[in-house]
Write a protein that holds these residues in place. Structure first.
Motif, short mmCIF file in Angstrom:
data_model
loop_
_atom_site.label_atom_id
_atom_site.label_comp_id
_atom_site.label_asym_id
_atom_site.label_seq_id
_atom_site.Cartn_x
_atom_site.Cartn_y
_atom_site.Cartn_z
N LYS A 1 0.84 -1.19 0.00
CA LYS A 1 0.00 0.00 0.00
C LYS A 1 0.88 1.25 0.00
N VAL A 2 0.39 2.30 -0.66
CA VAL A 2 1.07 3.58 -0.65
C VAL A 2 0.36 4.47 0.36
N LEU A 3 1.13 5.04 1.30
CA LEU A 3 0.54 5.84 2.37
C LEU A 3 1.21 7.20 2.48
N VAL A 4 0.53 8.13 3.13
CA VAL A 4 1.07 9.45 3.44
C VAL A 4 0.74 9.77 4.90
N PHE A 5 1.48 10.72 5.46
CA PHE A 5 1.15 11.23 6.78
C PHE A 5 0.40 12.54 6.61
N VAL A 6 -0.86 12.56 7.06
CA VAL A 6 -1.72 13.73 6.95
C VAL A 6 -1.69 14.50 8.27
N LEU A 7 -1.56 15.81 8.14
CA LEU A 7 -1.56 16.66 9.34
C LEU A 7 -3.00 16.83 9.84
N ALA A 8 -3.22 16.42 11.12
CA ALA A 8 -4.56 16.49 11.72
C ALA A 8 -4.59 17.58 12.78
N ASP A 9 -5.60 17.53 13.65
CA ASP A 9 -5.74 18.53 14.70
C ASP A 9 -4.55 18.48 15.65
N SER A 10 -4.27 19.64 16.25
CA SER A 10 -3.19 19.76 17.25
C SER A 10 -1.84 19.36 16.67
N ASN A 11 -1.69 19.52 15.35
CA ASN A 11 -0.41 19.22 14.67
C ASN A 11 0.00 17.77 14.82
N LYS A 12 -0.97 16.91 15.01
CA LYS A 12 -0.68 15.48 15.04
C LYS A 12 -0.76 14.92 13.62
N VAL A 13 0.01 13.87 13.36
CA VAL A 13 0.01 13.26 12.02
C VAL A 13 -0.67 11.89 12.09
N VAL A 14 -1.37 11.57 11.01
CA VAL A 14 -2.08 10.30 10.91
C VAL A 14 -1.76 9.69 9.55
#
Length: 393
Positions: A324-337
């Motif tokens: 799988k190809v994945l990315v880290f998305v910036l979420a609330d409170s500058n957390k990454v998912v």
């Protein structure tokens, strides 16, 4: 004699051991006391905002190049090779002499055939005279009609013999002409397999040479069954012929990685898959007026696919996990998912995202190996437009 337990050396060793133990215990206490107070600094990582771009991707397929016409030049008469009028790689025009075969035997045969033709012509004239002589005599009842019919039959036989002699003379003349091998088309001379003095003929395994007409060239390439199904799905048209006509102009990448200067057009596709390779062959035609391409060249045919509004992300901003190809998305409170994405196309440096992201999403560009889900970062905005300037699509 009993040793005293108050020996000075023993006392000194005991004191030093005690001091070392105190230092070690104090060090451990200090270390454990501060461990709860140490914090890793928040990493500052570049973050880009995903946006749509107009772009073109390419599907590449290995190809081989052949001249539009590849003609094996073979002798039509047997004999010793006396002359080679051209050199390998030379450009020749239609009708130009290429090879000369010893013609003396064929000249003799042609002379004999012409002599036989003249004799047959004389016999016709003689038989005609006999018919002309007997015709008035029969009318005046001087000779019987049977004699005239016999003379007329002899005349017909003489004419048949003349026709046969003319045909034989024509054949020998043709064979004599075949001793000079001429170019049936214009093109380039390939490897010459025979040298002066070689005995050549119609039964030879190897031709004298191969003549290639490369004013236009064919680039043959193959698609797997999966590629072929995807090609039919994404190309407009109700029939396969319409889909091929709707394909844009294609490029030819040469063996050194450079692009051939002329664009080509996919024209035909074979009617069935190769059972051995499981692939189906296509043919693209490229103009070659300058003669830069020759039969036997290899390269890659590139079929463009235009994306008017593609969601573009750099490949550096992705990582792979279990196919799988994945990315880290910036979420609330500058957390990454981490989030999986579906790729519908790519260039050398970028992916075109079909699903998993939307315009405006922010993703981490680099430093992905240090991140885990829920990690907090200090985002540093990075413009995708500036990235595209340094690394074009």
């Amino acid at each position: 004699m009993k040793r005293s337990s108050h020996n000075p050396v023993t006392k000194m060793m005991t004191v030093l051991s005690g001091i070392g133990l105190v230092v070690i215990l104090n060090s451990c206490t200090t270390s454990s006391g501060n461990s709860g107070g140490m914090q890793m600094p928040t990493p500052s990582l570049p973050v880009i905002s995903v946006s749509n771009q107009a772009a073109t991707t390419f599907l590449e397929f290995p190809s081989t190049v052949e001249g539009k016409v590849n003609v094996e030049i073979r002798p039509q008469v047997s004999g010793y090779l006396e002359r080679i009028y051209v050199d390998e790689g030379a450009y020749v025009r239609v009708g130009q002499p290429l090879f000369g075969i010893n013609d003396q035997p064929y000249r003799e045969q042609n002379a004999n055939a012409h002599a036989a033709m003249l004799a047959a012509q004389a016999n016709v004239e003689k038989a005609q005279l006999e018919v002309d002589r007997l015709t008035p005599l029969v009318k005046n009842n001087v000779v019987s009609e049977i004699q005239l019919k016999s003379a007329e039959a002899s005349l017909q036989t003489a004419k048949a013999n003349l026709a046969q002699a003319k045909a034989q003379a024509g054949n020998t003349q043709i064979s004599l002409g075949y001793t000079v091998v001429k170019a049936p088309v214009s093109g380039y001379i390939g490897h010459i397999h025979h040298r002066l003095g070689s005995l050549v003929g119609r039964g030879e395994d190897l031709p004298l040479t191969v003549l290639s007409d490369v004013n236009e060239v064919y680039a043959y390439f193959s698609m797997s069954e999966i590629d072929f199904l995807q090609f039919k799905a994404r190309t407009q048209g109700n029939t396969l012929e319409e889909k091929i006509k709707n394909l844009p102009a294609v490029e030819l990448m040469l063996a050194d990685g450079s692009a051939y200067s002329e664009k080509g057009k996919v024209e035909t596709v074979e009617g069935q898959f190769d059972k051995t390779t499981g692939a189906i062959s296509f043919r693209a035609t490229f103009p070659n007026a300058k003669g830069l391409l020759r039969s036997g060249n290899t390269g890659r045919v590139r079929i463009p696919s235009v994306h008017d509004n593609a969601l573009v992300i750099p490949q550096e901003a992705t990582f792979e996990l279990q196919d799988k190809v994945l990315v880290f998305v910036l979420a609330d409170s500058n957390k990454v998912v981490s989030r999986p994405i579906q790729v519908e196309g790519q260039t050398t440096n970028y992916y075109f995202v079909k699903d998993g992201l939307k315009t405006g999403d922010k993703i981490v560009y680099s430093g992905l190996s240090r991140l885990r889900d829920g990690a907090v970062i200090n985002p540093q905005p990075l413009s995708l437009d500036s990235l595209l300037k340094s690394k074009p699509l």
